[in-house]
Write a protein that holds these residues in place. Structure first.
Motif, short mmCIF file in Angstrom:
data_model
loop_
_atom_site.label_atom_id
_atom_site.label_comp_id
_atom_site.label_asym_id
_atom_site.label_seq_id
_atom_site.Cartn_x
_atom_site.Cartn_y
_atom_site.Cartn_z
N ASP A 188 0.83 -1.20 0.00
CA ASP A 188 0.00 0.00 0.00
C ASP A 188 0.87 1.26 0.00
OD1 ASP A 188 -2.50 1.36 0.11
OD2 ASP A 188 -2.19 1.68 2.25
N ARG A 189 1.97 1.22 0.75
CA ARG A 189 2.88 2.37 0.77
C ARG A 189 3.43 2.64 -0.62
NH1 ARG A 189 8.24 3.27 0.71
NH2 ARG A 189 8.77 1.05 0.77
N LEU A 190 3.83 1.59 -1.31
CA LEU A 190 4.37 1.74 -2.67
C LEU A 190 3.29 2.22 -3.64
CD1 LEU A 190 6.60 -1.46 -2.72
CD2 LEU A 190 7.39 0.91 -2.59
N LYS A 191 2.07 1.74 -3.42
CA LYS A 191 0.98 2.23 -4.26
C LYS A 191 0.80 3.72 -4.07
CE LYS A 191 -3.96 1.52 -5.25
NZ LYS A 191 -3.83 1.16 -6.68
N GLY A 192 0.94 4.17 -2.83
CA GLY A 192 0.86 5.60 -2.53
C GLY A 192 1.96 6.40 -3.19
N GLU A 193 3.09 5.74 -3.51
CA GLU A 193 4.19 6.40 -4.20
C GLU A 193 4.05 6.33 -5.72
OE1 GLU A 193 7.85 4.77 -2.78
OE2 GLU A 193 7.52 5.42 -0.70
N GLY A 194 2.93 5.76 -6.18
CA GLY A 194 2.65 5.77 -7.61
C GLY A 194 2.67 4.42 -8.29
N LEU A 502 -5.85 -2.28 -2.94
CA LEU A 502 -4.78 -2.85 -3.78
C LEU A 502 -5.37 -3.58 -4.98
CD1 LEU A 502 -2.41 -4.22 -1.00
CD2 LEU A 502 -1.93 -2.34 -2.56
N ASN A 503 -6.30 -4.48 -4.73
CA ASN A 503 -7.03 -5.20 -5.79
C ASN A 503 -6.08 -5.74 -6.87
OD1 ASN A 503 -9.31 -6.23 -7.06
ND2 ASN A 503 -9.58 -4.40 -8.31
N ILE A 504 -5.14 -6.59 -6.44
CA ILE A 504 -4.15 -7.15 -7.37
C ILE A 504 -4.58 -8.55 -7.79
CG2 ILE A 504 -1.71 -7.67 -7.72
CD1 ILE A 504 -1.10 -5.89 -5.29
N PRO A 505 -4.88 -8.77 -9.07
CA PRO A 505 -5.20 -10.14 -9.50
C PRO A 505 -4.01 -11.06 -9.26
CG PRO A 505 -5.72 -8.52 -11.23
CD PRO A 505 -4.93 -7.81 -10.18
N SER A 506 -4.28 -12.26 -8.77
CA SER A 506 -3.21 -13.20 -8.44
C SER A 506 -3.22 -14.38 -9.41
CB SER A 506 -3.38 -13.72 -7.00
OG SER A 506 -2.35 -14.63 -6.67
#
Length: 546
Positions: A188-194, A502-506
């Motif tokens: 989530d932190r990395l998602k916040g960074e783009g 996040l909703n990341i397909p696995s």
């Protein structure tokens, strides 16, 4: 062995053997040592010697054995990001019996199984030289090795990848998924960074589904799981007056027969390998011998879900419990009446009725009567901190039952930890269709080149960390979970909103082998060490071009 300039199959073979040799049983300090070992492997790669800040460790909060997640980032040309993940913990080695000390020695095990008389197929595989034996060889040290070899491969390319390649290695997959759950905050932190997550690729193992099955199954999602628990409170009696009792073991037995391995509860999804519920725990409350019938009994089930929701599961569990108690009520009344008549005893006013309520319904019942369940559950949680979480859940429900001044016989149905969401690629939207088309295109090409036969399915049929990367439950389903898993925020804190965001397909593109979690565990080297890494490389490049 220096990995650079070696064929990728040799790299994976070497890394797998080195990982197998290092114990990392779930729930032991070996998990922490394995994390550090993986970290040092990555640090040895030239790219990460130049960019040491791109590999880091994340502590799992409140973890008694010091587990850590290992992250490695290969930065690309865009914010598009693919996540590659694998777990480093394994199950124990008790199943190896007299060979337990050799469970981490692939060469010894191969020689042993070459003369093994127990199973012909195991002996044949050992003699072929195409299989690597040992605890964790299949589940899933070879999966880690594939990711590490591919990380090295991509880091050595002259051109940057079209997007970020993020690698995650975590522990505790074999128990409560604490590693992956902790990793969600970092993702989530990395998602916040783009970072823009396209998909996640897991390499958890795949195996033949039936004898003679040579297909390689690729999964675009993962099954979910609930652990529906039943706390059954009866009416005790001396064995000399046993027919007046309401025996909770009889109710639990009836519920077990109704649910355990019952194919009526299997989700019928065309083309998918789905499984029925199974009983994982069954115990009465007695701790010492006496001649009184038990007062309470606990039972819980592993319940896989693929498309079903929490509402669906709770509904069928309650229906099964109602059926069980009604049948036993009728039987108990008839038996007592026959016994009374036979002996000429006078009539007696007795009831064998048993209430059936979900935890949410029972808490509402308590509050209607001015009884506050929250401090009771909090006190139980505080008193039993560090105990098995399922035991704590039962202790909470038991304490709530004891709030009832009438001690009414009842079945209370609830969810115990862990809870795993089901995760699947939504092929009805444009993005999901693109991902599946890319995957099938790569597989068709490799099938033509190698002769391998691939089958794409929606749900990895067992439990996997990928379940925590996406969430499809609606708000009402989430509420059913949170209201029926006691003190979920403390007992089993799953960051539901983070998963949703996040909703990341696995996608599971797994190593191939046989007998995971058995002493004959082995990974098939020709496919896993040579074909599989190329599949993932091609899928990676094509997905980054979306």
């Amino acid at each position: 062995m220096k990995l650079q300039n070696k064929p990728i199959s040799e790299q994976i073979d070497h890394i797998t053997r080195s990982l197998v040799a290092l114990e990392s049983y779930n729930g032991t300090a070996g998990e922490s040592r394995k994390a550090h070992y993986i970290y040092e492997i990555i640090r040895s790669f030239p790219y990460f010697q130049k960019h040491p800040d791109k590999v880091w460790m994340q502590k799992v909060p409140n973890d008694g054995i010091g587990r850590q997640n290992v992250f490695a980032l290969l930065e690309g040309e865009s914010a598009k990001t693919l996540l590659f993940h694998a777990h480093y913990d394994t199950v124990g080695t008790d199943d190896y019996g007299a060979l337990q000390d050799m469970a981490h020695d692939p060469d010894f095990l191969q020689k042993f199984f070459m003369d093994y008389e127990g199973e012909d197929i195991v002996r044949e595989d050992a003699r072929s030289g195409n299989w690597l034996f040992g605890r964790g060889s299949l589940d899933m040290q070879s999966g880690i090795a594939v990711h590490l070899a591919n990380l090295l491969y991509f880091s050595e390319q002259k051109e940057l990848p079209k997007g970020n390649l993020l690698f995650l290695f975590n522990g505790d997959e074999e128990s409560e998924h604490a590693g992956l759950i902790a990793a969600l905050s970092e993702l989530d932190r990395l998602k916040g960074e783009g970072f823009d997550y396209l998909a996640a690729v897991n390499t958890d193992f795949i195996s033949p589904i039936y004898d003679g099955d040579c297909k390689r199954y690729i999964y675009t999602g993962a099954a979910g799981k609930f652990l529906p628990g039943f706390y059954i409170y009866g009416r005790e009696a001396h064995v000399g007056d046993v027919l007046t009792s309401i025996d909770p073991t009889a109710i639990a037995s009836k519920i077990n027969l109704e649910i355990n391995q019952n194919l009526d509860f299997v989700e019928k999804i065309p083309g998918e390998f789905t499984l029925p519920p199974s009983c994982l725990y069954f115990k009465d409350d007695k701790t010492a011998y006496n001649v009184q019938t038990p007062l309470s009994t606990s039972i819980y089930f592993n319940y896989f879900v693929y498309e079903k929701t929490a509402r669906d599961v709770l509904y069928v569990m309650k229906k099964a419990a109602i059926k069980a108690v009604e049948q036993l009520e009728m039987k108990s009344r008839e038996q007592y009446e026959n016994y009374r008549t036979y002996h000429g005893f006078p009539e007696r006013e007795l009831s064998w009725h048993v209430d059936v309520l979900t935890l949410r319904e029972y808490i509402f019942w308590l509050k209607e009567r001015g009884l506050d369940p929250d401090p009771v559950m909090e006190e139980v949680f505080r008193r039993h901190e560090g105990v098995d979480r399922r035991t704590i859940a039962y202790k909470m429900v038991e304490a709530l039952q004891l709030l009832d001044p009438d001690r009414t016989p009842r079945v209370i149905i609830f969810f115990a930890p862990p809870f795993l969401p089901h995760n699947y690629l939504n092929e009805e939207n444009e993005y999901g269709k693109k991902v599946k088309d890319i995957l099938e295109g790569c597989l068709n090409q490799i099938s033509h080149e190698t002769g391998e036969e691939f089958v794409v399915k929606r749900f990895f049929p067992y439990l996997a960390d990928g379940s925590f990367l996406s969430l499809h439950e609606e708000d009402e389903d989430i509420e059913v979970i949170t209201k029926n898993l006691p003190m979920i925020d403390d007992l089993y804190p799953v960051p539901i909103e983070t998963i949703r965001k996040l909703n990341i397909p696995s996608i599971n593109i797994g190593v191939y082998g046989k007998d995971g979690h058995q002493w004959t565990e082995r990974v098939y080297k020709p496919y896993t060490f040579s074909v599989l890494p190329e599949i993932i490389q091609r899928v990676t490049k094509d997905l980054l071009n979306i």
